[in-house]
Design a protein around this motif. Structure first.
Motif, PDB file in Angstrom:
ATOM      1  N   GLN A  38       3.237   5.942  -7.049  1.00 57.80           N
ATOM      2  CA  GLN A  38       2.238   6.750  -8.036  1.00 57.80           C
ATOM      3  C   GLN A  38       2.649   8.788  -7.592  1.00 57.80           C
ATOM      4  O   GLN A  38       2.936   9.328  -8.163  1.00 57.80           O
ATOM      5  N   ALA A  39       2.703   8.021  -6.691  1.00 54.25           N
ATOM      6  CA  ALA A  39       3.274  10.546  -6.692  1.00 54.25           C
ATOM      7  C   ALA A  39       4.967  10.574  -6.685  1.00 54.25           C
ATOM      8  O   ALA A  39       4.422  11.659  -7.572  1.00 54.25           O
ATOM      9  N   LYS A  68       0.590  -1.438  -0.230  1.00 54.99           N
ATOM     10  CA  LYS A  68       0.161  -0.579   0.210  1.00 54.99           C
ATOM     11  C   LYS A  68       0.877   1.408   0.390  1.00 54.99           C
ATOM     12  O   LYS A  68       1.125   1.981  -0.551  1.00 54.99           O
ATOM     13  N   ARG A 101       2.254   1.195  -3.135  1.00 55.12           N
ATOM     14  CA  ARG A 101       1.947   2.127  -4.442  1.00 55.12           C
ATOM     15  C   ARG A 101       1.881   3.304  -4.311  1.00 55.12           C
ATOM     16  O   ARG A 101       1.661   4.327  -5.522  1.00 55.12           O
ATOM     17  N   ALA A 102       1.563   3.822  -3.437  1.00 51.84           N
ATOM     18  CA  ALA A 102       0.968   5.565  -3.043  1.00 51.84           C
ATOM     19  C   ALA A 102       2.676   5.488  -2.912  1.00 51.84           C
ATOM     20  O   ALA A 102       2.749   7.168  -3.750  1.00 51.84           O
TER      21      ALA A 102
END
Length: 161
Positions: A156-157, A149, A152-153
């Motif tokens: 993506q950032a 989690k 992925r965050a």
């Protein structure tokens, strides 16, 4: 197996786990987190013990061991967290409550082992192997999911930037 070498081995393994865990608080986790699941693979040889003909466990003792393991996994799951630091890498959060939780789980296992000392060695080993599997597997899987989690965050950032 006499109890002294057994306890020495368990204490050495516990020290290794704590050393590795506290060291990981200062080093980034490499890759996509797959290494977090490796301890589950270490239980593959233990399955042979669980299905051995020398082990005499009832369904209720199996269910009790699994339930105890799941209960013991809760503090480990709560205290395992990850964070992205200023270098944009993911680290285990510095939380020494994890060390306390791990030691409490270990102490509970020692106390229960003494309580069930009347069982034969194979059955007792199988019972506590089942307890260990029941708290390590959920803990490691949920730790992996928590890491993914964050991963992925962070990905993506970085991708959007």
């Amino acid at each position: 197996m006499t109890t002294s070498p057994f306890y020495l081995i368990v204490i050495l393994i516990a020290c290794l786990v704590l050393w590795r865990r506290t060291r990981s608080m200062y080093r980034p986790i490499k890759g996509k987190g797959g290494r977090l699941l490796f301890p589950i693979l270490f239980f593959i040889p233990a399955i042979q013990l669980l299905v051995s003909s020398k082990v005499h466990l009832s369904l209720w003792s199996d269910l009790g061991a699994i339930l105890l393991g799941l209960i013991l996994s809760i503090p480990l799951i709560w205290t395992t967290r990850y964070e992205v630091r200023e270098d944009q890498l993911i680290y285990a959060k510095k939380d020494f409550v994890f060390v306390v939780a791990f030691l409490v789980v270990l102490a509970i296992r020692f106390i229960l082992r003494r309580h069930f000392g009347y069982m034969d060695a194979y059955t007792l080993s199988a019972l506590f192997t089942l307890v260990a599997i029941s708290y390590i597997v959920p803990w490691r899987i949920i730790s992996f999911l928590k890491f993914r989690k964050i991963y992925r965050a962070a990905y993506q950032a970085n991708y959007k930037a």
